[in-house]
Design an enzyme around this catalytic site. Structure first.
Site, PDB file in Angstrom:
ATOM      1  N   CYS A   1       5.203  -4.378  -3.095  1.00 38.24           N
ATOM      2  CA  CYS A   1       5.261  -3.745  -1.773  1.00 38.24           C
ATOM      3  C   CYS A   1       4.659  -4.743  -0.796  1.00 38.24           C
ATOM      4  O   CYS A   1       4.784  -5.945  -0.991  1.00 38.24           O
ATOM      5  CB  CYS A   1       4.535  -2.396  -1.777  1.00 38.24           C
TER       6      CYS A   1
ATOM      7  N   CYS B   1      -3.475   3.612   9.316  1.00 36.63           N
ATOM      8  CA  CYS B   1      -2.597   2.952  10.285  1.00 36.63           C
ATOM      9  C   CYS B   1      -1.890   1.756   9.655  1.00 36.63           C
ATOM     10  O   CYS B   1      -0.751   1.452   9.979  1.00 36.63           O
ATOM     11  CB  CYS B   1      -3.395   2.459  11.479  1.00 36.63           C
TER      12      CYS B   1
END
Ligand code: ZN
Length: 398
Positions: free
Chosen positions: A356, A205
């Site tokens: 990232c 998630c």
């Protein structure tokens, strides 16, 4: 084929079963009691039921809330995590004041307030092969509200070894899946997925995102299935995988068959004990920090001082465009998935720093580019999260 729900028998270690409700309980559960399908008999079954919730997060929140509200007499909550600010978008058992607290304890406090008549135990521990059988043995039904493969296999195998139902739910982005495993006539998770997916293929998630209402819907369906198992009413999801597509707002179902060759629940069981599920799934613990791939790194502060010095560094951002919109370091955006076909956009003679959100995807990018012949390439350690913590707190974390 749908399977009629068989009432569950109480485990032998049980305290004497309750045979009456107090007047206060009668009032509290009156909307159950006036339905003949539940009635006094069903409510007493709920009162005598013992349900263990694995995880108190997105699925665990509606599960815990509805099972406590319904009067399930004994609820166990297993979670080793603490409430994080990003959890509040979907984990509705928690409030802002719970951030930083133990999830199991915060959930216990919330559920005790909702229903002080039931017994709620918080197990602040990670479910492992070493403790699963001991934890499960005193409960009638196990409800899997976790979101990682090692735990899913562990819950499945422990349920089969102990002969306990496993009310299964999973979510990803806009899709949910629900079924009931571990019933005598039904399949188990390994009948469906004998082997885990390759590591790194399925994001969690945290990486993949999830619309907050989805776990609410899926967890509520799991709660409904759990209550039906307890009161022995209706057609359960044994042998059926219910698929929910939230964007299309469609439910579909797949028939699930027991695999006679299943290593866990087949005719010839080949797995007779719990194994190392992290090794089996080829992943380190979900909570393990840092990238899975070992690559050369640069710390955020070092990057900052080199940029301030005017070093010629090329910043490569391998996140997705919608993440770039949230915050960025003015880097060149090439999402990780597009890197192989857009590698020509990069100049291998320049020094490149890839980043990232957390440093995990960019580690894969650095690994890929090194294999493609890039030599002067570094991974920003801890990603934009660490940059926000250590260099520039105005950069939002997400
Ligand atoms: Zn099986």
């Amino acid at each position: 084929m749908s399977t009629k729900v068989q009432p569950l028998t109480a485990s032998p270690a049980a305290q004497p079963a309750a045979t009456t409700l107090t007047n206060e309980e009668i009032l509290r559960y009156s909307r159950h009691l006036i339905m003949p399908e539940v009635g006094m008999e069903g409510q007493l079954k709920l009162k005598n039921a013992k349900v263990l919730l694995i995880g108190t997060g997105g699925l665990g929140a509606p599960l815990g809330l509805y099972l406590a509200a319904a009067g399930v007499g004994r609820l166990g909550l297993v979670d080793f995590d603490v409430v994080d600010f990003t959890n509040l978008q979907r984990q509705i058992a928690f409030g802002t004041s719970d951030v930083g607290k133990s999830k199991a304890q915060a959930a216990r406090a919330r559920l005790s307030d909702l229903n002080p008549d039931i017994q709620i135990e918080a197990f602040e521990t990670q479910l492992t092969s070493a403790n699963a059988l001991e934890l499960f043995k005193d409960f009638d039904i196990i409800v899997d509200g976790t979101d990682n493969f090692p735990t899913r296999y562990l819950v499945n195998d422990a349920c089969i070894l102990l002969g306990k139902p496993n009310v299964y739910g999973s979510i990803f982005r806009f899709e949910g899946q629900i079924t009931v495993f571990g019933m005598p006539d039904g399949p188990c998770y390994r009948c469906l997925y004998p082997e885990p997916p390759p590591p790194g293929l399925v994001p969690s998630c945290a990486e993949g995102g999830v619309l907050g209402v989805l776990p609410g819907i899926v967890g509520s369906i799991q709660a409904m299935e759990t209550i039906k198992l307890i009161i022995g009413r209706g057609d359960s999801l044994v042998g059926r995988l219910l698929l929910f597509d939230a964007l299309g707002m469609k439910f579909r179902e797949l028939k699930l068959r027991k695999n006679p060759n299943c290593p866990m629940c087949g005719e010839q069981r080949t797995i007779n004990q719990l194994i190392d599920y992290y090794e089996f799934c080829g992943v380190r613990g979900e909570e393990a920090p840092g990238p899975n791939v070992q690559v050369p790194e640069i710390a955020p502060k070092e990057l900052k001082s080199r940029l301030d010095r005017g070093d010629d560094l090329y910043i490569l951002d391998v996140r997705e465009p919608h993440e770039y919109q949230i915050c960025n370091l003015n880097g060149h955006l090439i999402p990780l998935g597009e890197l192989p076909r857009r590698v020509h956009e990069l100049d291998s003679s320049r020094e490149i720093v890839a980043h990232c959100r957390s440093g995990k995807r960019s580690a894969e990018a650095v690994d890929f580019l090194r294999k493609a012949g890039f030599r002067k390439i570094l991974n920003l350690k801890g990603g934009i999260l660490a940059w926000s913590d250590e260099v520039d707190p105005t950069v939002p974390k997400y």
